[in-house]
Design a protein around this motif. Sequence first.
Motif, PDB file in Angstrom:
ATOM      1  N   THR A 288      -9.160   6.429  -2.456  1.00 31.60           N
ATOM      2  CA  THR A 288      -8.258   7.069  -3.418  1.00 31.60           C
ATOM      3  C   THR A 288      -8.785   8.420  -3.885  1.00 31.60           C
ATOM      4  O   THR A 288      -8.008   9.364  -4.025  1.00 31.60           O
TER       5      THR A 288
ATOM      6  N   THR B  50      -2.445  14.852  -3.367  1.00 28.42           N
ATOM      7  CA  THR B  50      -1.572  15.286  -4.462  1.00 28.42           C
ATOM      8  C   THR B  50      -2.018  16.615  -5.059  1.00 28.42           C
ATOM      9  O   THR B  50      -1.201  17.327  -5.632  1.00 28.42           O
TER      10      THR B  50
ATOM     11  N   GLN C  78       0.839  -1.202   0.000  1.00 23.24           N
ATOM     12  CA  GLN C  78       0.000   0.000   0.000  1.00 23.24           C
ATOM     13  C   GLN C  78       0.873   1.251   0.000  1.00 23.24           C
ATOM     14  O   GLN C  78       0.631   2.189  -0.755  1.00 23.24           O
TER      15      GLN C  78
ATOM     16  N   LEU D 162      -2.921   0.536  -5.274  1.00 19.93           N
ATOM     17  CA  LEU D 162      -3.300   0.847  -3.901  1.00 19.93           C
ATOM     18  C   LEU D 162      -4.688   0.278  -3.592  1.00 19.93           C
ATOM     19  O   LEU D 162      -4.883  -0.367  -2.574  1.00 19.93           O
TER      20      LEU D 162
ATOM     21  N   ALA E 242       1.141   3.975  -3.070  1.00 15.60           N
ATOM     22  CA  ALA E 242       0.865   5.393  -2.819  1.00 15.60           C
ATOM     23  C   ALA E 242       2.043   6.249  -3.269  1.00 15.60           C
ATOM     24  O   ALA E 242       1.857   7.279  -3.928  1.00 15.60           O
TER      25      ALA E 242
ATOM     26  N   LEU F 263      -2.746   4.342  -8.094  1.00 15.02           N
ATOM     27  CA  LEU F 263      -3.989   4.213  -7.334  1.00 15.02           C
ATOM     28  C   LEU F 263      -4.679   2.876  -7.553  1.00 15.02           C
ATOM     29  O   LEU F 263      -5.322   2.346  -6.645  1.00 15.02           O
TER      30      LEU F 263
ATOM     31  N   MET G 156      -6.080  10.118  -1.343  1.00 20.57           N
ATOM     32  CA  MET G 156      -4.854  10.121  -2.142  1.00 20.57           C
ATOM     33  C   MET G 156      -4.852  11.195  -3.231  1.00 20.57           C
ATOM     34  O   MET G 156      -3.876  11.933  -3.373  1.00 20.57           O
ATOM     35  N   GLU G 157      -5.947  11.298  -3.968  1.00 21.20           N
ATOM     36  CA  GLU G 157      -5.987  12.295  -5.046  1.00 21.20           C
ATOM     37  C   GLU G 157      -5.987  13.715  -4.493  1.00 21.20           C
ATOM     38  O   GLU G 157      -5.352  14.602  -5.061  1.00 21.20           O
TER      39      GLU G 157
END
Length: 132
Positions: free
Chosen positions: A54, A62, A13, A25, A17, A22, A58-59
């Motif tokens: 995600t 970023t 994971q 992940l 990342a 993604l 995660m998105e």
Amino acid sequence: MSEHTLAAVVRRQYLAAAAGDLEALRATLAPDVEWTEMAGFPLAGTYRTPEDVTANVMEKLTQDWEDWTAHDDSYVVDGENVVVLARYTAVNRATGKLLNVRVAHHFVVRGGLIVRFEQFVDTALVRAAMAD
């Protein structure tokens, strides 16, 4: 599953990342994962599907941070629990301030997938990097 196998699931994971992969992940997460970002963290809340994690964690990281990385330093495995002592590093895109903060992550791994995640971080340090 062995301690090594449980830690390897979590490690995949982190690697996914870090690579921005993604799809890889999401492949580490159970379909009904319970992923909790700590109260006070900019993305605080509980996300309940791999796609939710995600898209909403995660998105967004970023989008708001340059070079966001969770450096997984050490692992402690007890039964299905994997605790990772880590560090977040990044530069906030709006302020240009560097973030370098210690964190702890608690994962529960079952059947080769992450079923639960909980984040522990000094949210004041994260917020300070976001403030002008």
